[in-house]
Design a protein around this motif. Sequence first.
Motif, short mmCIF file in Angstrom:
data_model
loop_
_atom_site.label_atom_id
_atom_site.label_comp_id
_atom_site.label_asym_id
_atom_site.label_seq_id
_atom_site.Cartn_x
_atom_site.Cartn_y
_atom_site.Cartn_z
N ARG A 25 0.70 -1.21 -0.16
CA ARG A 25 -0.22 -0.23 0.13
C ARG A 25 1.15 1.47 0.02
NH1 ARG A 25 -1.74 2.96 4.17
NH2 ARG A 25 -4.16 3.77 3.93
N LYS A 26 1.76 1.37 1.14
CA LYS A 26 2.39 2.04 1.15
C LYS A 26 3.62 3.08 -0.71
CE LYS A 26 6.84 4.18 3.58
NZ LYS A 26 7.07 3.83 5.02
N LEU A 27 4.14 2.06 -0.69
CA LEU A 27 5.13 1.51 -1.91
C LEU A 27 4.05 1.81 -3.09
CD1 LEU A 27 7.44 -1.02 -0.79
CD2 LEU A 27 7.87 1.07 -1.05
N SER A 28 3.35 1.32 -3.04
CA SER A 28 2.17 1.58 -4.55
C SER A 28 2.35 3.29 -4.74
CB SER A 28 1.01 0.32 -4.25
OG SER A 28 0.67 0.48 -3.97
N LEU A 29 1.69 3.54 -3.38
CA LEU A 29 1.35 4.92 -3.68
C LEU A 29 2.12 6.24 -3.63
CD1 LEU A 29 -1.19 4.89 -0.31
CD2 LEU A 29 -1.40 5.04 -3.33
N LYS A 30 3.31 5.04 -3.60
CA LYS A 30 4.95 6.28 -3.20
C LYS A 30 5.01 5.84 -4.71
CE LYS A 30 9.67 6.45 -1.69
NZ LYS A 30 10.34 6.65 -1.25
N TYR A 31 5.05 5.43 -5.74
CA TYR A 31 5.95 5.02 -7.01
C TYR A 31 4.57 5.21 -8.11
CZ TYR A 31 10.14 3.62 -4.65
OH TYR A 31 10.98 3.48 -3.66
N HIS A 32 3.42 5.12 -7.73
CA HIS A 32 2.31 5.36 -8.96
C HIS A 32 2.84 6.42 -9.36
CE1 HIS A 32 -1.41 5.27 -10.95
NE2 HIS A 32 -1.66 4.19 -10.35
N PRO A 33 2.40 5.94 -10.69
CA PRO A 33 2.82 6.88 -12.62
C PRO A 33 2.21 8.36 -12.17
CG PRO A 33 2.36 5.06 -12.80
CD PRO A 33 2.26 4.54 -11.65
N ASP A 34 1.39 8.48 -11.46
CA ASP A 34 0.34 9.00 -11.50
C ASP A 34 0.93 10.95 -10.42
OD1 ASP A 34 -0.86 8.36 -13.24
OD2 ASP A 34 -3.80 8.55 -12.74
N ARG A 35 1.73 10.00 -9.83
CA ARG A 35 2.54 10.70 -9.25
C ARG A 35 4.03 10.98 -8.92
NH1 ARG A 35 3.70 9.96 -4.05
NH2 ARG A 35 3.87 12.16 -2.82
N ASN A 36 4.11 10.41 -10.30
CA ASN A 36 5.88 10.61 -10.62
C ASN A 36 5.20 10.94 -12.41
OD1 ASN A 36 7.44 9.71 -8.52
ND2 ASN A 36 5.85 8.55 -8.27
N PRO A 37 5.11 11.58 -12.79
CA PRO A 37 4.82 12.22 -14.16
C PRO A 37 6.10 11.57 -14.82
CG PRO A 37 3.88 14.10 -13.01
CD PRO A 37 4.03 12.61 -12.23
N GLY A 38 6.66 11.20 -15.95
CA GLY A 38 7.40 10.88 -16.68
C GLY A 38 9.16 10.58 -15.65
N ASP A 39 8.95 9.99 -14.87
CA ASP A 39 9.52 9.48 -13.99
C ASP A 39 10.11 7.48 -14.02
OD1 ASP A 39 11.41 8.28 -11.99
OD2 ASP A 39 11.08 9.15 -10.43
N GLN A 40 10.47 7.50 -15.12
CA GLN A 40 11.13 6.36 -15.64
C GLN A 40 10.75 5.00 -14.23
OE1 GLN A 40 9.62 4.75 -18.76
NE2 GLN A 40 9.56 2.77 -17.88
N ASP A 41 11.99 5.79 -13.40
CA ASP A 41 12.68 4.53 -12.20
C ASP A 41 10.77 3.81 -11.89
OD1 ASP A 41 14.62 3.25 -10.86
OD2 ASP A 41 14.35 5.05 -9.83
N ALA A 42 10.46 5.57 -10.94
CA ALA A 42 9.53 5.09 -10.48
C ALA A 42 8.33 3.99 -10.76
CB ALA A 42 9.02 6.39 -9.78
N SER A 43 8.54 4.52 -12.23
CA SER A 43 7.22 3.07 -12.92
C SER A 43 7.20 2.39 -12.73
CB SER A 43 6.75 3.77 -14.27
OG SER A 43 6.18 3.09 -15.19
N ASP A 44 8.63 1.95 -13.13
CA ASP A 44 9.69 0.76 -13.05
C ASP A 44 9.25 -0.44 -11.36
OD1 ASP A 44 10.73 0.74 -15.24
OD2 ASP A 44 12.33 1.61 -15.21
N LYS A 45 9.67 0.97 -10.85
CA LYS A 45 9.39 0.42 -9.32
C LYS A 45 7.58 -0.17 -8.89
CE LYS A 45 13.46 2.27 -7.20
NZ LYS A 45 14.02 3.48 -6.23
N PHE A 46 7.07 0.46 -9.66
CA PHE A 46 5.30 0.53 -9.27
C PHE A 46 5.26 -1.15 -9.51
CE2 PHE A 46 1.06 0.97 -11.28
CZ PHE A 46 0.64 1.07 -9.92
#
Length: 317
Positions: A25-46
């Motif tokens: 719950r915590k990590l999916s909210l942190k790395y969700h693409p909508d919270r990190n637009p354009g951040d490929q690293d966050a998208s991969d972690k999601f």
Amino acid sequence: MGVDYYDILKLTRSATDADIKKNYRKLSLKYHPDRNPGDQDASDKFKQCAEAYDVLSDPRKRATYDQFGEEGLKNGVPQGSGEAGAWTQGYTFHGNSEKVFRDFFGGDNPFQEFYDRVDGDLSMGFGGLQGRGRKKQDPPIERDLVLSLEEVFHGCTKKMKITRRVMNEDGHTSSIREKILTITVKKGWKPGTKITFPEEGDQGPNNVPADIVFIVKDKPHPRFRRQGINLIHTAKVPLGKSLTGCTVEIITLDERVLHIPINDIIKPGYTKIVPGEGMPISADPKKKGDLVIEFDIEFPTSLTPDRKDLIKKALLN
């Protein structure tokens, strides 16, 4: 061992189901693409978090992974003995990390948790739009839980049937279903005690279901009424016995018979207290309140002249 799903969700191998859910719950909210637009690293972690949760939240997948690692999980493992034994079907992640996210949060709006704390900071919402899509909870639904004094004295289990609207799997339509809520009544619960069942009200696509709250209420009793932790009993006593003494017989809530001698003259407002014969104290059921006996003096409706003379001689001389 290949991919370390525990490390992805920042868990140890002894993690409980609750730990797995909490960290996903915590990590999916942190790395969700909508919270990190354009951040490929966050998208991969999601995506990695979604696959890790898909495996570790399933007891069979987790057991296979724990014993045989990623290779055994994805390639399959022998089910029988020897080379001719059957093999389990290998696991392949479906790749839809958004589906894992939506299924986890429920409803057709997975962004209802905007205000959850992420890494100790208050999340301001996806895309920087604070509060968009945040669901509000319906007001609590209050119902009386009417209990007899015997039920509160002994403690009991009550099953309450409720009917509520439940969202179907498509997230858009709903149906009416019944559900049984179980209440364990503790000894000595006072009137006004509240028992809350969180979010058991009607479900909807844009609301958090209301809490259902049951409030204890005493059912009228033929022999007693409650006053705090004490039981009050009203004894009817003929006028003659109120002056000369009597014994009051009372059947208790646990079916014992008390014989209470009254040696005083019973005057208006007179009470007799019997210690330890009241209601159990909920914090310590071995202790009880008192039994308080009040009196209703029964006067005769008529007297013969002879009896009047006898009373005059007894009381006026």
